[in-house]
Enzyme design. Structure first.
Site, PDB file in Angstrom:
ATOM      1  N   SER A  84       0.795  -1.225   0.000  1.00 34.35           N
ATOM      2  CA  SER A  84       0.000   0.000   0.000  1.00 34.35           C
ATOM      3  C   SER A  84       0.831   1.281   0.000  1.00 34.35           C
ATOM      4  O   SER A  84       0.339   2.320  -0.405  1.00 34.35           O
ATOM      5  CB  SER A  84      -0.950  -0.005   1.195  1.00 34.35           C
ATOM      6  N   HIS A  93      -5.594  -3.770  -1.836  1.00 31.03           N
ATOM      7  CA  HIS A  93      -5.383  -2.824  -2.939  1.00 31.03           C
ATOM      8  C   HIS A  93      -5.411  -3.506  -4.304  1.00 31.03           C
ATOM      9  O   HIS A  93      -5.221  -2.842  -5.325  1.00 31.03           O
ATOM     10  CB  HIS A  93      -4.055  -2.073  -2.765  1.00 31.03           C
ATOM     11  N   LYS A 121     -12.321  -0.365  -0.587  1.00 28.94           N
ATOM     12  CA  LYS A 121     -11.479   0.435  -1.485  1.00 28.94           C
ATOM     13  C   LYS A 121     -12.134   0.502  -2.862  1.00 28.94           C
ATOM     14  O   LYS A 121     -13.104   1.232  -3.035  1.00 28.94           O
ATOM     15  CB  LYS A 121     -10.055  -0.103  -1.465  1.00 28.94           C
TER      16      LYS A 121
HETATM   17  C1  LIG Z   1      -6.687  -0.914   3.596  1.00 19.96           C
HETATM   18  C2  LIG Z   1      -6.066  -2.221   3.885  1.00 19.96           C
HETATM   19  C3  LIG Z   1      -6.676  -3.111   4.773  1.00 19.96           C
HETATM   20  C4  LIG Z   1      -7.883  -2.733   5.575  1.00 19.96           C
HETATM   21  O1  LIG Z   1      -9.031  -2.742   4.792  1.00 19.96           O
HETATM   22  P1  LIG Z   1     -10.339  -1.977   5.322  1.00 19.96           P
HETATM   23  O2  LIG Z   1     -11.441  -2.642   4.586  1.00 19.96           O
HETATM   24  O3  LIG Z   1     -10.157  -0.533   4.989  1.00 19.96           O
HETATM   25  O4  LIG Z   1     -10.400  -2.212   6.794  1.00 19.96           O
HETATM   26  C5  LIG Z   1      -6.103  -4.355   4.946  1.00 19.96           C
HETATM   27  N1  LIG Z   1      -4.992  -4.715   4.289  1.00 19.96           N
HETATM   28  C6  LIG Z   1      -4.366  -3.876   3.424  1.00 19.96           C
HETATM   29  C7  LIG Z   1      -3.150  -4.339   2.695  1.00 19.96           C
HETATM   30  C8  LIG Z   1      -4.886  -2.596   3.203  1.00 19.96           C
HETATM   31  O5  LIG Z   1      -4.272  -1.780   2.360  1.00 19.96           O
END
Ligand SMILES: *Cc1c(COP(=O)(O)O)cnc(C)c1O
Length: 391
Positions: free
Chosen positions: A180, A208, A239
């Site tokens: 990320s 992502h 996301k």
């Molecule tokens: C954003 C993210 C999460 C968390 O996801 P949410 O649905 O926003 O809680 C978990 N793992 C990674 C790699 C992320 O980038």
């Protein structure tokens, strides 16, 4: 009398280190241009990869489900909170991902937490990339399992760790699918090959990559043609999917187990029906509007190439996550503030999230950005980049 002022000293330390960040309050919904303090600002830091937060079909589905079911699920899943629409979402996600079964959680964060904490015990070992997401780290912290960390994408170190860990009951290799902070992709084919050679399990967090990588955005396993060879895939609905929620895609056995053991699943109320309906509509849109994912990649690859031509350091980005490396924390935050003055929002990301000298702004290009939007961003970046001596 006791009070909470002891916390202020730590806040002051953050301020002194240039790491204090008040929340940016947006006046309106997540979109390509957003209002902030009465000004129009180009949004280049959301995870709204496909613009689905504003998609008419998703909005209509959310409204219809609210009319039909009401606003909340009323209970945890294991008591009275599994509505037919939750069941339908899990079936559709399983079909979409090409796996036996999925289980939906309230977020990607609680998915990682719930799954990792419940499947690993003191006889097992988890082998984790050093740049894995905080929710993976926290999930591991909740268990009494053994832990090994390998250098970022260092396959030699992963293999060495596998070679010296045969005494454990299960070995679980965990990686982000797309990292990320740098926007690079995990070497999943190599990881799977090593896992098969050393009889280990593979767990990939596609937060992502969901809606971004693979055919119709099916994720990194699909992108690399590894169906049936990745044991556990985690995805997010927060996301690219545009709503909120997370899921694990795997086998009937894992789902059955987690339904009884994953504490973040068991002890927290299920998703509102409107969110489940939104996500169902999003799966339809991923399949019927492939041009969204195509435009995302055209925009991202074109924009990254233009930044590099200007002379910016975009690190190891190979996805729509495109960092511009600036340096010291305070300088990266100043760079972000100057861009905002020029009408572009690019979040500064600094130590301890990234290394002390690798402070950056992180740009996320979406399918919604038009040519004019991207030109506007490039003009602002050129102006501010020259001010900072980056180009
Ligand atoms: C954003 C993210 C999460 C968390 O996801 P949410 O649905 O926003 O809680 C978990 N793992 C990674 C790699 C992320 O980038």
């Amino acid at each position: 009398m006791a009070d909470l002022n002891y916390l202020q000293a730590q806040i002051d330390q953050l301020k002194a280190a240039g790491r204090y960040r008040p929340l940016t309050v947006w006046e309106g919904g997540s979109d390509r241009w957003m209002d902030w303090q009465g000004r129009r600002v180009l949004q280049m830091s959301s995870n709204n990869y496909l613009g689905l937060t504003q998609h008419p079909k998703l909005k209509a589905a959310a409204i219809a489900a609210t009319e039909k079911y009401g606003v909340g699920a009323g209970s945890v899943r294991t008591i009275a909170g599994t509505l037919d629409i939750h069941d339908e979402l899990e079936r559709r996600l399983a079909e979409f991902k090409g796996v036996e079964a999925t289980l939906v959680f309230q977020s990607g964060f609680t998915t990682n937490q719930g799954v990792l904490a419940s499947i690993l015990g003191p006889d097992d070992v988890v082998i984790s990339d050093e740049l894995n997401h905080a929710s993976i780290i926290d999930g591991i912290r909740l268990t009494k399992t053994n832990k090994r960390i390998y250098g970022h994408k260092d396959m030699d170190q992963l293999e060495a760790t596998l070679r010296e860990s045969s005494q454990f009951r299960q070995r679980l290799i965990v990686t982000d699918g797309v990292f990320s902070m740098d926007g690079d992709i995990a070497p999943l084919p190599h990881i799977v090959e090593l896992a098969e050679r050393y009889d280990a399990l593979v767990y990939v967090d596609d937060a992502h990559a969901s809606g971004v990588l693979g055919k119709h955005g099916k994720g990194s396993t699909d992108h690399f043609g590894l169906h049936g060879r990745v044991h556990i895939q985690v995805g997010t609905l927060s996301k690219a999917i545009g709503a909120v929620g997370g899921y694990v895609a795997s086998s009937h056995v894992l789902k059955d187990y987690l339904t009884h053991q994953a504490r973040s699943f068991l002890f927290s109320t299920s998703l509102p029906p409107s969110v489940a309906a939104t996500c169902l509509a999003a799966i339809d849109v991923l399949q019927t509007e492939p041009e969204l994912t195509e435009r995302l990649w055209t925009n991202a690859n074109g924009f990254r190439a233009e930044l590099q031509k200007l002379g910016f350091d975009t690190g190891v980005s190979e996805t729509p996550i495109i960092p511009i490396i600036v340096g010291e924390p305070a300088r990266a935050m100043d760079f972000s503030s100057r861009l905002l003055e020029e009408g572009v929002f690019a979040q500064g990301i600094v130590y301890p999230t990234v290394a002390m000298d690798k402070g950056r702004v992180r740009l996320i290009v979406t399918a919604q950005h038009t040519r004019e939007d991207l030109d506007f961003a490039l003009a602002a970046l050129t102006k501010v980049g020259k001010e900072f001596g980056l180009i």
